[in-house]
Design an enzyme around this catalytic site. Structure first.
Site, PDB file in Angstrom:
ATOM      1  N   ASP A 170      14.192  23.435 -23.926  1.00 42.56           N
ATOM      2  CA  ASP A 170      14.721  22.971 -22.644  1.00 42.56           C
ATOM      3  C   ASP A 170      16.172  23.421 -22.494  1.00 42.56           C
ATOM      4  O   ASP A 170      17.109  22.626 -22.559  1.00 42.56           O
ATOM      5  CB  ASP A 170      14.612  21.433 -22.584  1.00 42.56           C
ATOM      6  CG  ASP A 170      15.079  20.857 -21.262  1.00 42.56           C
ATOM      7  OD1 ASP A 170      15.172  21.621 -20.284  1.00 42.56           O
ATOM      8  OD2 ASP A 170      15.346  19.645 -21.211  1.00 42.56           O
ATOM      9  N   LYS A 193       0.854  -1.201   0.000  1.00 39.71           N
ATOM     10  CA  LYS A 193       0.000   0.000   0.000  1.00 39.71           C
ATOM     11  C   LYS A 193       0.878   1.235   0.000  1.00 39.71           C
ATOM     12  O   LYS A 193       2.089   1.129   0.055  1.00 39.71           O
ATOM     13  CB  LYS A 193      -0.807   0.072   1.306  1.00 39.71           C
ATOM     14  CG  LYS A 193      -1.773  -0.994   1.599  1.00 39.71           C
ATOM     15  CD  LYS A 193      -2.611  -0.425   2.710  1.00 39.71           C
ATOM     16  CE  LYS A 193      -3.316  -1.453   3.530  1.00 39.71           C
ATOM     17  NZ  LYS A 193      -4.148  -0.854   4.546  1.00 39.71           N
ATOM     18  N   THR A 213     -16.241  -3.921  11.426  1.00 36.53           N
ATOM     19  CA  THR A 213     -17.042  -2.753  11.817  1.00 36.53           C
ATOM     20  C   THR A 213     -17.455  -1.983  10.561  1.00 36.53           C
ATOM     21  O   THR A 213     -16.611  -1.395   9.891  1.00 36.53           O
ATOM     22  CB  THR A 213     -16.232  -1.824  12.756  1.00 36.53           C
ATOM     23  OG1 THR A 213     -15.673  -2.623  13.783  1.00 36.53           O
ATOM     24  CG2 THR A 213     -17.096  -0.749  13.364  1.00 36.53           C
ATOM     25  N   ASP A 245     -13.335 -10.047   9.916  1.00 37.66           N
ATOM     26  CA  ASP A 245     -13.778 -11.070   8.956  1.00 37.66           C
ATOM     27  C   ASP A 245     -13.854 -10.555   7.513  1.00 37.66           C
ATOM     28  O   ASP A 245     -14.251 -11.271   6.611  1.00 37.66           O
ATOM     29  CB  ASP A 245     -15.122 -11.688   9.382  1.00 37.66           C
ATOM     30  CG  ASP A 245     -16.269 -10.687   9.352  1.00 37.66           C
ATOM     31  OD1 ASP A 245     -16.013  -9.498   9.025  1.00 37.66           O
ATOM     32  OD2 ASP A 245     -17.411 -11.082   9.648  1.00 37.66           O
ATOM     33  N   ASP A 246     -13.416  -9.299   7.303  1.00 38.50           N
ATOM     34  CA  ASP A 246     -13.423  -8.739   5.941  1.00 38.50           C
ATOM     35  C   ASP A 246     -12.354  -9.373   5.049  1.00 38.50           C
ATOM     36  O   ASP A 246     -12.332  -9.119   3.852  1.00 38.50           O
ATOM     37  CB  ASP A 246     -13.230  -7.211   5.984  1.00 38.50           C
ATOM     38  CG  ASP A 246     -12.010  -6.809   6.792  1.00 38.50           C
ATOM     39  OD1 ASP A 246     -11.778  -7.414   7.850  1.00 38.50           O
ATOM     40  OD2 ASP A 246     -11.292  -5.891   6.361  1.00 38.50           O
TER      41      ASP A 246
HETATM   42  C1  SPV Z   1      14.132  16.196 -17.860  1.00 36.91           C
HETATM   43  O1  SPV Z   1      13.124  15.485 -17.719  1.00 36.91           O
HETATM   44  O2  SPV Z   1      14.064  17.397 -18.108  1.00 36.91           O
HETATM   45  C2  SPV Z   1      15.463  15.616 -17.722  1.00 36.91           C
HETATM   46  C3  SPV Z   1      15.661  14.194 -18.008  1.00 36.91           C
HETATM   47  O3  SPV Z   1      16.386  16.355 -17.450  1.00 36.91           O
HETATM   48  S1  SPV Z   1      16.155  14.061 -19.648  1.00 36.91           S
HETATM   49  O4  SPV Z   1      15.160  14.715 -20.480  1.00 36.91           O
HETATM   50  O5  SPV Z   1      16.243  12.640 -19.941  1.00 36.91           O
HETATM   51  O6  SPV Z   1      17.449  14.703 -19.800  1.00 36.91           O
HETATM   52 MG    MG Z   2      15.943  18.386 -17.521  1.00 33.36          MG
END
Ligand code: SPV
Ligand code: MG
Length: 432
Positions: A204, A44, A122, A91-92
């Site tokens: 990025d 869990k 319960t 007993d569940d």
């Molecule tokens: C991201 O998710 O931005 C990362 C991982 O830095 S990667 O894209 O694999 O570089």
């Molecule tokens: Mg990254």
């Protein structure tokens, strides 16, 4: 009068448990088998309170004679160890996933010459239902922050999924699949620089600033409770990184991962034409230790990400850097690679584990995704991050619907590709 065994998690003490304990006292001394964090996490979600906190509560419940740890989900090892005259259970467990365990308990108690007592469950109160209600109450930054270290200790491998918005966070928070060995769910979220910037239509390249990324994070924090690992890119200058650490910590983020690149950061999964320079080892070590000195809690983690393999270096070079980063204070190491076969990652993990038995090791198997979590665990990994899948899943789905509407001049045909309006109204509490 004999010894009565009762196995509990003890996270939420409700009248149903008190009722069973009262019933148990009629048969003898009550021994509580208190499930450890890892015993619970095998089936869990992690309990809200850690073992010590749960123990402090349970040992003072009237009627409890002794509390012992139950290290496994199954009662059997403790039944063999303590040989109680009775085991008591609601007993569940007669139906559903617990019924196999029930059969095994009957067989073992028979063999030990003991008895199984089943008390009527319960109605209306059970810890699973209460735990669902607790989820809607939310969490605190402190509990969320600490959860990652607890999970690393409790789970064979910690499973992290990328989230870039409140909605993707909600999916990660609640997604679960019932498997033979228990319920599989995500343990936490990855705040990815790639998906945060892509969802804004930006590259990025560390272009989406921290304030902007924190706005996405705030949305996720508001509707989830699970721990978050933040992709800190290169961490910027050491002086800036100190501020980032404090800001993340204040918000209840559990860890930041920074990568040892320098210059304009490009995403690691680009083709081989992009050659990224690695930061000098001493500079990166200085950044790690500046971050560590800046943190306020003991639980926040600074994880160092090795880009040696991405930059075309060897496993030996990556290991040398890993050693320096550990000495500088890194709480964990992430090793990255874009090779499909996974050989160098496996080699790195095996050799890293020979050096350090306990330093958490993080993998991001986007390219070498043929390996299962079980295999990555066998190599020595502690955390697996699915780094971009929520965003990558949403784009083709949205594009398809946009094109379907264009080609029909109406939206009727797109309905089958969309969730029903009723479902979206029910998705977020308070919408209706
Ligand atoms: C991201 O998710 O931005 C990362 C991982 O830095 S990667 O894209 O694999 O570089
Ligand atoms: Mg990254």
């Amino acid at each position: 009068m004999g010894l009565v065994y009762l196995g509990i998690t003890g996270d939420i003490i409700h009248p149903g448990i008190i009722n069973i304990i009262q019933e148990a006292t009629k048969y003898g001394d009550v021994m509580i088998g208190l499930l450890t964090d890892s015993a619970i996490a095998s089936h869990k979600r992690l309990p809200y309170l850690d073992y010590g906190q749960r123990l402090a509560v349970v040992e003072y419940i009237k009627g409890v004679s002794r509390v012992v740890p139950q290290d496994e989900w199954s009662y059997i090892p403790n039944l063999r160890k303590y040989k109680p005259d009775f085991i008591i259970h609601g007993d569940d467990w007669k139906e559903g996933p617990m019924s196999t365990l029930r059969d095994q308990v009957f067989a073992v108690m028979d063999e030990l010459g003991g008895k199984v007592i089943e008390v009527p469950y319960t109605k209306g109160i059970d810890s699973t239902a209460l735990s669902e209600q607790m989820k809607s109450i939310g969490t605190t930054p402190e509990i969320r922050l600490k959860a990652l270290r607890r999970l690393i200790a409790a789970r064979p491998i910690v499973r992290i999924m990328e989230a870039h918005s409140g909605l993707s966070g909600v999916i990660v928070e609640h997604a679960s699949v019932e498997m033979e060995d228990g319920i599989h769910c995500y343990d936490g979220m990855w705040s990815s620089s790639l998906t945060d910037s892509t969802s804004k239509g930006k590259p990025d390249i560390e272009a989406v600033d921290l304030t902007n990324r924190l706005q996405d994070l705030t949305n996720i924090l508001e509707c989830t409770t699970k721990p978050i690992i933040f992709d800190g890119d290169t961490g910027g200058l050491a002086e800036h990184f100190a501020f980032t650490v404090r800001t993340l910590e204040r918000n209840g983020i559990s860890a930041v991962i920074i990568e040892d690149k320098q210059g304009l950061k490009k995403n690691s999964l680009f083709g081989t034409d992009v050659v990224q320079q690695l930061a000098p080892v001493e500079d990166f070590c200085n950044k790690i230790s500046t971050g560590k000195r800046a943190q306020v809690t003991n639980d926040f983690m600074v994880i160092a990400r090795l880009e040696s393999l991405i930059a075309g270096g060897t496993v030996d070079e990556a290991l040398a850097r890993a050693k320096a980063y550990v000495v500088a204070g890194a709480d964990g190491i992430m090793i990255h690679s874009k090779k499909k076969d996974g050989h160098e990652i496996k080699d790195f993990c095996t050799r890293f584990r020979e050096l350090y038995a306990h330093i958490p090791l993080v993998l991001v198997p986007t390219t070498y995704n043929q390996f299962t979590e079980r295999e990555l665990k066998a190599w020595g990994a502690n955390i697996v991050i699915y780094a971009n899948h929520m965003l990558r899943a949403s784009y083709p789905a949205m594009k398809q619907v946009a094109e379907t509407i264009l080609s029909h001049g109406r939206s009727l045909e797109a309905d089958a590709q969309c969730m029903p309006i009723k479902q979206i109204l029910d998705l977020i509490p308070g919408t209706r």
